[in-house]
Design an enzyme around this catalytic site. Structure first.
Site, mmCIF file in Angstrom:
data_model
loop_
_atom_site.group_PDB
_atom_site.id
_atom_site.type_symbol
_atom_site.label_atom_id
_atom_site.label_comp_id
_atom_site.label_asym_id
_atom_site.label_seq_id
_atom_site.Cartn_x
_atom_site.Cartn_y
_atom_site.Cartn_z
ATOM 1 N N TRP A 183 -16.872 1.133 164.080
ATOM 2 C CA TRP A 183 -15.863 1.705 163.068
ATOM 3 C C TRP A 183 -16.509 0.235 161.595
ATOM 4 O O TRP A 183 -16.586 -0.290 161.876
ATOM 5 C CB TRP A 183 -14.602 0.708 163.946
ATOM 6 C CG TRP A 183 -13.206 0.903 162.858
ATOM 7 C CD1 TRP A 183 -12.499 2.305 162.273
ATOM 8 C CD2 TRP A 183 -12.312 0.055 163.272
ATOM 9 N NE1 TRP A 183 -11.597 2.520 162.572
ATOM 10 C CE2 TRP A 183 -11.038 -0.313 162.225
ATOM 11 C CE3 TRP A 183 -12.139 -1.968 164.168
ATOM 12 C CZ2 TRP A 183 -10.454 -0.690 162.332
ATOM 13 C CZ3 TRP A 183 -11.501 -2.329 163.037
ATOM 14 C CH2 TRP A 183 -10.059 -1.765 162.614
ATOM 15 N N ASP A 264 -13.708 -3.913 172.734
ATOM 16 C CA ASP A 264 -12.265 -3.428 171.351
ATOM 17 C C ASP A 264 -11.283 -2.508 172.242
ATOM 18 O O ASP A 264 -12.086 -1.430 172.662
ATOM 19 C CB ASP A 264 -12.658 -2.824 170.527
ATOM 20 C CG ASP A 264 -12.146 -2.297 169.420
ATOM 21 O OD1 ASP A 264 -10.861 -2.503 169.977
ATOM 22 O OD2 ASP A 264 -12.228 -2.244 168.317
ATOM 23 N N LYS A 300 -2.124 3.934 168.821
ATOM 24 C CA LYS A 300 -3.134 4.821 169.234
ATOM 25 C C LYS A 300 -2.009 5.838 170.459
ATOM 26 O O LYS A 300 -1.139 6.676 170.699
ATOM 27 C CB LYS A 300 -4.721 5.343 169.348
ATOM 28 C CG LYS A 300 -4.635 6.040 167.862
ATOM 29 C CD LYS A 300 -4.948 4.408 167.481
ATOM 30 C CE LYS A 300 -5.838 3.635 167.571
ATOM 31 N NZ LYS A 300 -6.067 2.376 166.725
HETATM 32 N N1 PLA Z 1 -10.990 -0.543 166.874
HETATM 33 C C1 PLA Z 1 -10.698 0.659 166.572
HETATM 34 C C2 PLA Z 1 -12.483 1.138 167.338
HETATM 35 C C3 PLA Z 1 -10.635 1.782 165.726
HETATM 36 O O1 PLA Z 1 -10.975 2.719 166.318
HETATM 37 C C4 PLA Z 1 -8.881 0.899 164.600
HETATM 38 C C5 PLA Z 1 -8.567 1.802 163.988
HETATM 39 C C6 PLA Z 1 -8.717 0.063 165.321
HETATM 40 C C7 PLA Z 1 -9.694 -1.046 166.266
HETATM 41 C C8 PLA Z 1 -7.647 -0.850 165.013
HETATM 42 O O2 PLA Z 1 -6.821 0.031 165.204
HETATM 43 P P1 PLA Z 1 -4.969 -1.149 164.670
HETATM 44 O O3 PLA Z 1 -5.259 -1.690 163.855
HETATM 45 O O4 PLA Z 1 -4.616 0.290 164.116
HETATM 46 O O5 PLA Z 1 -4.588 -1.225 166.241
HETATM 47 N N2 PLA Z 1 -9.366 2.940 163.316
HETATM 48 C C9 PLA Z 1 -8.605 4.626 163.280
HETATM 49 C C10 PLA Z 1 -7.427 4.064 161.508
HETATM 50 C C11 PLA Z 1 -7.658 4.762 164.329
HETATM 51 C C12 PLA Z 1 -8.374 3.190 160.388
HETATM 52 O O6 PLA Z 1 -8.790 2.858 160.511
HETATM 53 O O7 PLA Z 1 -7.415 1.661 160.473
HETATM 54 C C13 PLA Z 1 -9.521 5.211 162.114
HETATM 55 O O8 PLA Z 1 -9.529 6.264 161.723
HETATM 56 O O9 PLA Z 1 -10.507 4.989 162.269
#
Ligand code: PLA
Length: 454
Positions: A183, A264, A300
């Site tokens: 991510w 995570d 989610k």
């Molecule tokens: N960890 C991972 C692996 C994630 O994909 C995301 C969110 C988070 C943590 C953080 O989520 P939160 O803080 O909203 O609980 N990833 C998303 C959104 C869904 C983003 O980038 O913020 C994504 O599209 O990858």
């Protein structure tokens, strides 16, 4: 202290100093590039261009994921499709508030005994206890022995950040290994928290699967005690998870080298539709009695994206250690945001503690996961039927919210320009944003991209 002094004053190794040095480096590179471009950087508000003391500030790029939504929102096309951010949509393409969440909110609103006082620094006690049980299992010995401290944080991101700052202050090894790819926010969260980020091999583009050998080799050569970030399930962006047997091998290797797992867990229930199945990796590591950190998000799996509800759990070897760890977590949180918000955590606690509501949640969660899985099949079938060149079986093999398509950045740009389909430039698409209605449009776009753009 100016940037040079900050950089030279490196005798102390506290995390605050390290953070200051990182910032100082930023400042130095910003000011030297400003000099190269002959920009006048003035300390005097009146002589700065436009009279603003901020006139020298350069435009920052949009976030690679959230910026996709910004671009999408500006596109007037009626056929536009946002497959960028991982946010669940219904078959009609609409955001979904779960029924059980609406019910819980109704209960909270109708309860006139509820007040809006500050929560404790660590958040809502019920929420914390129930969150630990959700991820570690209802009968987890670690929870029963009070070896786990759980603090409510600002969703998954905030939980990662608090955990990382705690480690930077109190853990002896400040290097964290993250998978490639991962991510996009991970490296930034950890670096700014004061950790030093290194990577381990994870994804193999040739097989579109796990590079298990590379992963083992890289963890094997990591220094003893290093922190390792693991996606608990539904790896983002690849949709590729280790098998249970592979997890077991990873566990053995990590324990033998005293590597510290930092999980995570942003997608519990979204990968398989089962909360328990998606928590297996974490539970495997907790069952051996060893220590680990877990960042949980309810964005989610409960659809509480904007409520920012999450939890950080630190599993310790003994209850007295967990108590002291919690006391230090409070010192991390208090100057950061004082204490967390009450509403989202109250929704979660209401659902988790009521048998019927919990059951209803699992059904709604399963329905979301199943819809995503059926989108995989529909997209795969449509590409096959269309005769689109390439092996698209990874679409049905990968799990969770995303498919890592293998499309390159030129193909992604082409699909945005010609078909108004928005995704991240690494070719990741959010399957949760797709519906039966939009599969044909996406199929046309992918077909055109792979046949026309190299
Ligand atoms: N960890 C991972 C692996 C994630 O994909 C995301 C969110 C988070 C943590 C953080 O989520 P939160 O803080 O909203 O609980 N990833 C998303 C959104 C869904 C983003 O980038 O913020 C994504 O599209 O990858």
């Amino acid at each position: 202290m100016n940037a040079d002094q900050l950089l030279n004053n490196s005798s102390s190794s506290s995390s605050t100093d390290r953070r200051l040095r990182i910032l100082a480096k930023h400042l130095q590179s910003t000011s030297s590039s400003a000099m190269e471009s002959n920009t006048v950087v003035s300390a005097s508000p009146t002589s700065a261009a436009g009279g603003s003391v901020f006139a020298h500030i350069v435009q920052a790029p949009e976030d690679p994921i959230l910026g996709v939504t910004v671009a999408y929102n500006k596109d007037p096309s009626p056929v536009k499709l946002n497959l960028g951010v991982g946010a669940y949509r219904t078959e009609e393409g609409k955001p979904l508030v779960l029924n059980v969440v609406r019910q819980a909110e109704q209960l909270l609103v109708n309860d006139s005994s509820r007040v809006k006082e500050y929560l404790p620094i660590v958040g809502l006690a019920d929420f914390n206890k129930l969150s630990a049980k959700l991820i570690l299992g209802p009968d987890s010995p670690a929870v029963q022995d009070n070896r786990v401290t759980t603090v409510q944080c600002l969703s998954g991101t905030g939980s990662l950040r608090v955990g990382a700052e705690f480690l930077a202050r109190h853990y002896h090894e400040r290097t964290i290994y993250i998978p490639v790819p991962t991510w996009g926010n991970h490296p930034k969260v950890f670096t700014l928290a004061g950790l030093s980020v290194k990577s381990y091999r994870y994804y193999d583009p040739t097989t579109r699967g796990l590079n298990f050998q590379g992963l083992l080799e890289d963890l094997q050569s990591a220094p003893s005690g290093a922190i390792v970030l693991l996606h608990a399930c539904a790896h983002n962006p690849t949709g590729v998870d280790p098998t249970p047997q592979q997890w077991e091998q990873i566990r053995q290797l990590m324990r033998s080298k005293a590597l510290l797992p930092f999980f995570d867990s942003a997608y519990q229930g979204f990968a398989s539709g089962s909360l328990d199945a998606d928590a297996q990796s974490v539970r495997m590591f907790v069952a051996d009695g060893g220590e680990c950190l877990v960042a949980q998000s309810y964005a989610k799996n409960m659809g509480l994206y904007g409520e920012r509800v999450g939890a950080l759990s630190i599993v310790c070897r003994a209850a007295d250690v967990a108590g002291r760890v919690e006391s230090q977590l409070k010192l991390v949180i208090r100057p950061m945001y004082s204490n967390p918000p009450i509403h989202g955590a109250s929704i979660v606690a209401t659902i988790l503690k009521d048998r019927n509501m919990f059951h209803e949640w699992t059904l709604e969660l399963k329905a979301m996961a199943d819809r995503i899985i059926s989108m995989r099949q529909q997209l795969f079938d449509a590409l096959r039927a269309r005769g689109t060149p390439g092996d698209w079986s990874h679409i049905i093999k990968q799990i969770g919210m995303f498919t890592f398509t293998g499309l390159n950045s030129e193909q992604v740009a082409f699909m945005r320009k010609e078909y108004h389909i928005y995704m991240t430039s690494d070719g990741r698409i959010s399957m949760a944003g797709l519906s039966s209605r939009t599969v044909p449009h996406l199929t046309d776009a992918i077909h055109a991209a792979v046949t026309k753009v190299a």
